[in-house]
Every structure is written in structure tokens, then in C-alpha cells.
Design an enzyme around this catalytic site. Sequence first.
Site, mmCIF file in Angstrom:
data_model
loop_
_atom_site.group_PDB
_atom_site.id
_atom_site.type_symbol
_atom_site.label_atom_id
_atom_site.label_comp_id
_atom_site.label_asym_id
_atom_site.label_seq_id
_atom_site.Cartn_x
_atom_site.Cartn_y
_atom_site.Cartn_z
ATOM 1 N N HIS A 130 5.237 -7.779 3.096
ATOM 2 C CA HIS A 130 5.041 -8.181 4.532
ATOM 3 C C HIS A 130 3.626 -7.624 4.871
ATOM 4 O O HIS A 130 3.140 -6.517 4.358
ATOM 5 C CB HIS A 130 5.962 -7.653 5.750
ATOM 6 C CG HIS A 130 7.037 -8.449 5.561
ATOM 7 N ND1 HIS A 130 7.610 -8.637 7.228
ATOM 8 C CD2 HIS A 130 7.858 -9.269 4.918
ATOM 9 C CE1 HIS A 130 8.718 -9.371 6.825
ATOM 10 N NE2 HIS A 130 8.671 -9.730 5.577
ATOM 11 N N GLU A 150 1.826 -6.195 7.088
ATOM 12 C CA GLU A 150 1.468 -4.643 7.586
ATOM 13 C C GLU A 150 1.840 -3.814 6.452
ATOM 14 O O GLU A 150 0.918 -2.829 6.428
ATOM 15 C CB GLU A 150 2.512 -4.579 8.807
ATOM 16 C CG GLU A 150 2.297 -5.481 9.960
ATOM 17 C CD GLU A 150 3.245 -6.270 9.964
ATOM 18 O OE1 GLU A 150 3.287 -7.168 8.743
ATOM 19 O OE2 GLU A 150 3.736 -7.003 11.141
ATOM 20 N N CYS A 160 7.770 -7.787 12.718
ATOM 21 C CA CYS A 160 9.380 -8.340 12.410
ATOM 22 C C CYS A 160 10.202 -7.082 12.790
ATOM 23 O O CYS A 160 9.779 -5.874 12.714
ATOM 24 C CB CYS A 160 9.629 -8.632 11.173
ATOM 25 S SG CYS A 160 9.460 -7.589 9.873
ATOM 26 N N CYS A 205 9.071 -4.129 9.674
ATOM 27 C CA CYS A 205 7.766 -3.520 10.240
ATOM 28 C C CYS A 205 7.757 -2.904 11.406
ATOM 29 O O CYS A 205 6.947 -1.816 11.676
ATOM 30 C CB CYS A 205 6.632 -4.650 10.153
ATOM 31 S SG CYS A 205 6.510 -5.488 8.744
ATOM 32 N N LYS A 227 7.765 13.433 -4.798
ATOM 33 C CA LYS A 227 7.962 12.970 -3.306
ATOM 34 C C LYS A 227 8.936 13.906 -2.831
ATOM 35 O O LYS A 227 8.797 14.571 -1.662
ATOM 36 C CB LYS A 227 8.327 11.623 -3.207
ATOM 37 C CG LYS A 227 8.489 11.185 -2.002
ATOM 38 C CD LYS A 227 8.540 9.539 -1.914
ATOM 39 C CE LYS A 227 8.822 8.820 -0.549
ATOM 40 N NZ LYS A 227 9.007 7.388 -0.552
ATOM 41 N N ARG A 286 7.229 17.388 4.418
ATOM 42 C CA ARG A 286 7.042 15.744 4.963
ATOM 43 C C ARG A 286 8.486 15.196 5.048
ATOM 44 O O ARG A 286 8.924 14.678 5.592
ATOM 45 C CB ARG A 286 6.305 15.010 3.883
ATOM 46 C CG ARG A 286 6.139 13.637 4.269
ATOM 47 C CD ARG A 286 5.105 13.100 3.288
ATOM 48 N NE ARG A 286 4.630 11.589 3.453
ATOM 49 C CZ ARG A 286 5.398 10.601 3.147
ATOM 50 N NH1 ARG A 286 6.618 10.723 2.602
ATOM 51 N NH2 ARG A 286 5.069 9.473 3.846
#
Length: 383
Positions: A82, A84, A136, A205, A352, A358
Site C-alpha cells: 500500500h 503509505e 484503509c 494503514c 530487531k 523499542r
Amino acid sequence: MNMLTFADQVAETVIKGYNELSSKGKPCIRSNGVKEWTVLAGIVAVDDVAEEFRLLSIGTGLKATPEVELIRSQGRIVHDCHAEIVCLRAFNALLLKEFQNVKDGRDSFLVEQKAGEYFKIKEKWHFAMYISRIPCGDASMGVLVDADDAEIFDYDELDDDYAKKQYIDPEIHSIIRGRANYALRNVVRTKPGRADSNITLSKSCSDKLTMKQLTSLCNSLTWCLLDAPVYLNFVILPKRYENQVKRINETFLGRLKDRNSHNFEIQFCNIPFPDDKHTESQQPCFSSCLCLFSSIGKHSEIILNGVKLGFYVKGNKPLRKNCQSCISRYALWNEFKKIKTVPSELDYLSFKSSLVDRINIVTKAKKELSPCGWISTYRDTSI
């Protein structure tokens, strides 16, 4: 002489950058005469004092990769195409390029080196995102209802088997599949798709942009390299959505109760996007375009089925060599390793998960948006 508003200037900057890209990968007229359309998103760095608007990244697109496709990815397939999300991933790819430029002794308009391996965004900049359509998910439900785009059921009055189809997992009532149950608000939704299509677990999104108010524009890699995370200050939408402002504010500003969230201001523009949907006969464009506007020039790509145009292989066959986009996990991870030394055996997801601060922020955001639990996409990593 008419003066452009701030929102118009941001929109004009993004649309101008899009118009200057090659027509390849953009909406076209199909062989059967049907015209295509797409969504455009762009991030602009704004210097209020100098009244400068600097385009950073562009993304277009309407597609998301089905979960079943990700089994062979190894970080090479972009999960969510998408506009974005393509734009946000391109922004992070741009940051890595700028970090490398500075490390190599070149000037960057956007970032500067700090002590050690850290970088910082130059203080004059703040950030705005233009989107040619309402995102969306939760923010768009009011528009779909007003347009009578599909039948709206009260799922609580339907039989149990049918009602359960709205959920990815019947035990998690705060995550809904796509556009099921329009009347239900303030829930997480997966990317929209036909009820009979292969499912994608990429979140809408609306949900991803809401989470960015806590997690910032940075992904885990740029988060690790910046001295402080950076946040969106403005989201710019077309004027036709101004009547949805209450709904939009509820989606983006009302669902996160965390006092550490960095809310963005929503403004509306009058600048038309030429490749928007104008008639019901138009069909979505299959491909996505992206462009990074770095200090040393721009880099553009076209993505189809999550990989670079011309590289997709159907079925269960291995992906072709060099199929990965510059915004894929594989590419971003390899760019990161040029800047920061990491153990050779460490993969993307292990790194990660090592960013505890985070992870805690992401976990808190997920808990606020979906109190009943979370459903993650396929564990897609890259060495």
C-alpha cells in the site's frame, strides 16, 4: 494571486515528484479499455523558517502480499505494498543512504553525524505525509458507509458461523479481516481484500500510521542509528475527506491513550492527484512505484507481487536472484550492516528483537490497539 496553504504546498511537492517519474509502473489503460488508478503517498521535510519543502520519498500501491507467499521470502518479498507503507519503507531506505553518505565524508541535506555511530536529523526539519486517499482500515469505514460500497451487516444478529468469518482468530475480537463489519469501529483490521482471496495478515494503514505515533517513522534499523526517533508532524489528505475529520481524529488521535504518543496534525489540501479513482469502472493498478530523493540523486523502482518488476516467479519455486526491492527487509538489513558492524550469525529478526526499549513501545502500542491479543505476519527474516 492565490497563495497555497501549507497542506497544498506539501501535496503539490509530492504530486510534482510523482509526475516527474517514468510512466512505467503507473496506472495505464488496459487492453480492454479499462483505466487503472492508484494511491499516492509521500513524505516531505519542511523547514518553516526558510519555507522549504524537500521531497524525501514517494510510494504508490494498493496491494498486499498473501501470507502463503511469504514462506519463500527470506526477507526479499515486501509484505505490504500500500502506498503509505511503501513510502514509509522508502523513507527508512533513504535515511540509511544518508547515513552512509555522511559516513563516507559526503554532505547530507537531512542528517549529520554525532559521536560514535549515531546520527541525527538536522534540527530545521519536521515531517509531513501526503496521502491521496483516506488510509484503509478504521479511518476509512465512514467513507465506505457513506458511499454504500457494500452491504453493512450487524454481525451480532447473524448466525455464529457467518459472524466468525469477520475474525482472523475467533478468540481475538479486536482484529477484523479487511472490510468485514463496517459498523464496528476502533478495531485493528487487516489489509482489505475479497473474502475468497488468500489472506494477508498485514495490518491496515490506519493501524500502522496510528502505531507510528508511538514507534516513530523509524524502523528498527534506523531507530538504532539515530540519536532520537523522528515523528510525523502532519498528515495531509484531500479536501473531500474534511467531512470525515471527526472519524479520522478518533482513529488516529483517540485510540492511543499513552501519554508518550506524538500526535500528528491532520490538514486537508485542494491539489488533485491525476491518477486517483474517478469512476467506478476504473480498476486498481497491480504495481507499486517508489522513489527515494537522496543527497546524491534519486532512485526509483517498480514493485509487482512484492518484488522488483520482472522478477516474480509463480508457485513454490525459489525466488530469482536479485529480485528484492531496495525497501525489502533483505536490502535494508544489508545496507544497515555496511554502516554498523553486527555479528555475522545475527539475522534481521534477532537483531530487531534485541532492541528491548523499542520492543516495549511496540508491544504497548499493539496492546492498546488490540486488547484481545495480536496476530503477527509470517516470521520472515534475512541473514
